[in-house]
Design a protein around this motif. Structure first.
Motif, PDB file in Angstrom:
ATOM      1  N   THR A   2     -44.258  33.588 -46.724  1.00 27.70           N
ATOM      2  CA  THR A   2     -43.358  32.813 -48.732  1.00 27.70           C
ATOM      3  C   THR A   2     -42.418  32.549 -47.760  1.00 27.70           C
ATOM      4  O   THR A   2     -42.042  33.350 -46.895  1.00 27.70           O
ATOM      5  N   HIS A  31     -40.694  30.406 -59.052  1.00 22.52           N
ATOM      6  CA  HIS A  31     -41.370  31.492 -58.714  1.00 22.52           C
ATOM      7  C   HIS A  31     -42.067  31.850 -59.759  1.00 22.52           C
ATOM      8  O   HIS A  31     -40.688  32.953 -59.919  1.00 22.52           O
ATOM      9  N   LYS A  32     -42.867  32.190 -60.898  1.00 21.40           N
ATOM     10  CA  LYS A  32     -42.910  33.277 -61.455  1.00 21.40           C
ATOM     11  C   LYS A  32     -44.600  34.287 -60.793  1.00 21.40           C
ATOM     12  O   LYS A  32     -45.355  33.344 -60.717  1.00 21.40           O
ATOM     13  N   ASP A  33     -44.647  35.122 -61.071  1.00 16.28           N
ATOM     14  CA  ASP A  33     -45.672  36.216 -60.674  1.00 16.28           C
ATOM     15  C   ASP A  33     -45.782  37.698 -62.064  1.00 16.28           C
ATOM     16  O   ASP A  33     -44.852  37.650 -62.116  1.00 16.28           O
ATOM     17  N   ALA A  34     -46.711  38.226 -60.779  1.00 15.66           N
ATOM     18  CA  ALA A  34     -46.332  39.751 -61.920  1.00 15.66           C
ATOM     19  C   ALA A  34     -45.340  40.259 -62.281  1.00 15.66           C
ATOM     20  O   ALA A  34     -44.834  40.757 -63.067  1.00 15.66           O
TER      21      ALA A  34
END
Length: 158
Positions: A2, A31-34
């Motif tokens: 990562t 970077h899109k995530d939870a």
């Protein structure tokens, strides 16, 4: 592997410049995530950047422009630990405006002792604290907190 991410675009750009990439060759990645949105960076290819800039000028036509090379691979740096899922919070018991300490700590050990032996005077608790390896001042503070939690205003007279 990562990539290192940052909370702000400015931080990602600052990291890229610190890594030796010229400011005009820094490309910010999203970077899109939870957990939300984070920002990373990668270095643009210098030749591709120049060719793309030339193709965007008014004098350039489709026949004059050079083919654009694929962008260079992203600069990847991993320095942070992977995030662990947070343990579910167990609500702590609260009485008289005081919350009981969570199990497992030194404060909870003092409270357990006081639960078993009842209300006591500070002079009686100090030797117990020294014997069990507790900080004496912390044990006294916990005694006063325990008393307030239990609704006691004074130590029991012996």
């Amino acid at each position: 592997m990562t990539a290192k991410t940052y909370t702000k675009r400015e931080n990602a750009k600052r990291a890229a410049i610190a890594a030796g990439v010229p400011a005009e060759l820094v490309e910010i990645t999203v970077h899109k995530d939870a957990e939300g949105v984070r920002f990373g960076w990668k270095a643009k290819d210098a030749a591709a950047s120049a060719a793309q800039g030339a193709a965007n000028t008014p004098a350039a036509t489709a026949t004059e422009s050079e083919p654009v090379a694929a962008p260079a691979a992203a600069h990847v740096v991993t320095t942070s630990k992977p995030k662990q899922a947070a343990a579910p919070k167990v609500p702590r018991e609260e009485r008289n405006g005081v919350k009981r300490p969570r199990a497992g700590g030194a404060c909870a050990a003092v409270w357990e002792y006081l639960d078993q032996h009842g209300n006591m005077q500070p002079k009686d608790l100090k030797p117990v604290a020294a014997e069990r390896g507790w900080n004496e001042n912390n044990a006294l503070i916990e005694l006063y907190g325990w008393r307030k939690f239990m609704g006691l205003s004074r130590a029991a007279a012996k």
